[in-house]
Write a protein that holds these residues in place. Sequence first.
Motif, PDB file in Angstrom:
ATOM      1  N   HIS A   1     116.581 109.464 144.880  1.00 36.29           N
ATOM      2  CA  HIS A   1     116.387 108.061 144.523  1.00 36.29           C
ATOM      3  C   HIS A   1     117.458 107.666 143.518  1.00 36.29           C
ATOM      4  O   HIS A   1     117.952 108.505 142.753  1.00 36.29           O
ATOM      5  N   VAL A   2     117.816 106.373 143.526  1.00 36.40           N
ATOM      6  CA  VAL A   2     118.811 105.839 142.598  1.00 36.40           C
ATOM      7  C   VAL A   2     118.164 104.737 141.775  1.00 36.40           C
ATOM      8  O   VAL A   2     117.504 103.854 142.325  1.00 36.40           O
ATOM      9  N   ILE A   3     118.373 104.792 140.470  1.00 37.29           N
ATOM     10  CA  ILE A   3     117.949 103.724 139.558  1.00 37.29           C
ATOM     11  C   ILE A   3     119.208 103.134 138.948  1.00 37.29           C
ATOM     12  O   ILE A   3     120.016 103.860 138.349  1.00 37.29           O
ATOM     13  N   HIS A   4     119.379 101.821 139.122  1.00 34.95           N
ATOM     14  CA  HIS A   4     120.500 101.124 138.478  1.00 34.95           C
ATOM     15  C   HIS A   4     119.916 100.208 137.414  1.00 34.95           C
ATOM     16  O   HIS A   4     119.129  99.318 137.722  1.00 34.95           O
ATOM     17  N   CYS A   5     120.314 100.422 136.175  1.00 34.37           N
ATOM     18  CA  CYS A   5     119.755  99.692 135.038  1.00 34.37           C
ATOM     19  C   CYS A   5     120.470  98.378 134.741  1.00 34.37           C
ATOM     20  O   CYS A   5     120.396  97.866 133.630  1.00 34.37           O
TER      21      CYS A   5
ATOM     22  N   ILE B   1     121.913 105.208 136.601  1.00 32.40           N
ATOM     23  CA  ILE B   1     123.264 104.688 136.397  1.00 32.40           C
ATOM     24  C   ILE B   1     123.149 103.270 135.862  1.00 32.40           C
ATOM     25  O   ILE B   1     122.140 102.600 136.083  1.00 32.40           O
ATOM     26  N   SER B   2     124.161 102.824 135.159  1.00 34.62           N
ATOM     27  CA  SER B   2     124.116 101.478 134.593  1.00 34.62           C
ATOM     28  C   SER B   2     125.524 100.961 134.368  1.00 34.62           C
ATOM     29  O   SER B   2     126.485 101.728 134.334  1.00 34.62           O
ATOM     30  N   ASP B   3     125.592  99.662 134.202  1.00 36.96           N
ATOM     31  CA  ASP B   3     126.815  99.002 133.759  1.00 36.96           C
ATOM     32  C   ASP B   3     128.046  99.404 134.582  1.00 36.96           C
ATOM     33  O   ASP B   3     129.060  99.831 134.047  1.00 36.96           O
TER      34      ASP B   3
ATOM     35  N   PHE C   1     109.842 103.130 133.734  1.00 39.19           N
ATOM     36  CA  PHE C   1     110.022 101.714 133.428  1.00 39.19           C
ATOM     37  C   PHE C   1     111.520 101.479 133.367  1.00 39.19           C
ATOM     38  O   PHE C   1     112.237 102.175 132.644  1.00 39.19           O
ATOM     39  N   VAL C   2     112.001 100.508 134.153  1.00 43.62           N
ATOM     40  CA  VAL C   2     113.439 100.265 134.264  1.00 43.62           C
ATOM     41  C   VAL C   2     113.746  98.829 133.840  1.00 43.62           C
ATOM     42  O   VAL C   2     113.135  97.879 134.343  1.00 43.62           O
ATOM     43  N   THR C   3     114.685  98.693 132.927  1.00 43.10           N
ATOM     44  CA  THR C   3     115.152  97.382 132.466  1.00 43.10           C
ATOM     45  C   THR C   3     116.612  97.531 132.057  1.00 43.10           C
ATOM     46  O   THR C   3     117.115  98.652 131.936  1.00 43.10           O
ATOM     47  N   HIS C   4     117.280  96.404 131.826  1.00 43.96           N
ATOM     48  CA  HIS C   4     118.668  96.503 131.369  1.00 43.96           C
ATOM     49  C   HIS C   4     118.723  96.819 129.878  1.00 43.96           C
ATOM     50  O   HIS C   4     119.513  97.652 129.447  1.00 43.96           O
ATOM     51  N   GLY C   5     117.883  96.175 129.112  1.00 48.10           N
ATOM     52  CA  GLY C   5     117.813  96.490 127.689  1.00 48.10           C
ATOM     53  C   GLY C   5     118.183  95.340 126.770  1.00 48.10           C
ATOM     54  O   GLY C   5     117.797  95.331 125.603  1.00 48.10           O
ATOM     55  N   HIS C   6     118.923  94.358 127.278  1.00 51.14           N
ATOM     56  CA  HIS C   6     119.360  93.263 126.412  1.00 51.14           C
ATOM     57  C   HIS C   6     118.200  92.444 125.861  1.00 51.14           C
ATOM     58  O   HIS C   6     118.291  91.901 124.771  1.00 51.14           O
TER      59      HIS C   6
ATOM     60  N   VAL D   1     116.624  98.605 141.298  1.00 53.34           N
ATOM     61  CA  VAL D   1     117.682  97.910 140.567  1.00 53.34           C
ATOM     62  C   VAL D   1     117.079  96.759 139.774  1.00 53.34           C
ATOM     63  O   VAL D   1     116.123  96.124 140.222  1.00 53.34           O
ATOM     64  N   VAL D   2     117.624  96.547 138.576  1.00 50.09           N
ATOM     65  CA  VAL D   2     117.205  95.426 137.743  1.00 50.09           C
ATOM     66  C   VAL D   2     118.438  94.606 137.352  1.00 50.09           C
ATOM     67  O   VAL D   2     119.564  95.092 137.425  1.00 50.09           O
TER      68      VAL D   2
END
Length: 168
Positions: free
Chosen positions: A27-31, A6-8, A72-77, A48-49
């Motif tokens: 498990h939950v990954i928040h980008c 999930i993100s944003d 690999f988890v990052t926001h991306g900006h 979370v990142v």
Amino acid sequence: MRVLVISDSHGEDRLLNRIVEQADCDHVIHCGDFCTDTDRLPDRSLTVVRGNCDWELVPEEQIWEGAGRRFFVTHGHRYQVNTSLMSIKYKGKEAEADIVCFGHSHFPLCEQSENMLFLNPGSITAPRGFPEPTYAVVELKRNGDIRVTYYNPNGKVVSRLGGSYSLA
């Protein structure tokens, strides 16, 4: 194993927590761009990142491993994901990732390239360039296959997104 990506969520912690409950994942990954205090994030197994709109001091990037897969988890900006995946592909290779999870663009994307899966779950609050808010559930199968299913915040499958993938 089921992983919610999930993100944003941009401060909509009630919606985020409702989605986490209804998705019922391991498990939950928040980008990133959660835009709330970390104590309001789901009380679950969570990676979370920090996004470009977050103030909490959480890592900019993280590695999470589950069911024999490296995420690999990052926001991306920091990787200019709004214009190209090239920078994040190089980072994914460097991190020896199987699955690269990112957000920032608010646009859902799932594509396989160079034996990596690139996954942007979209935004649960403010989609851009896509008609509805989305999140993704990654199912890691025992045989190594990966199934990605996208949903809207009401839990309805967004059938034109996602699919089944095999990585070596």
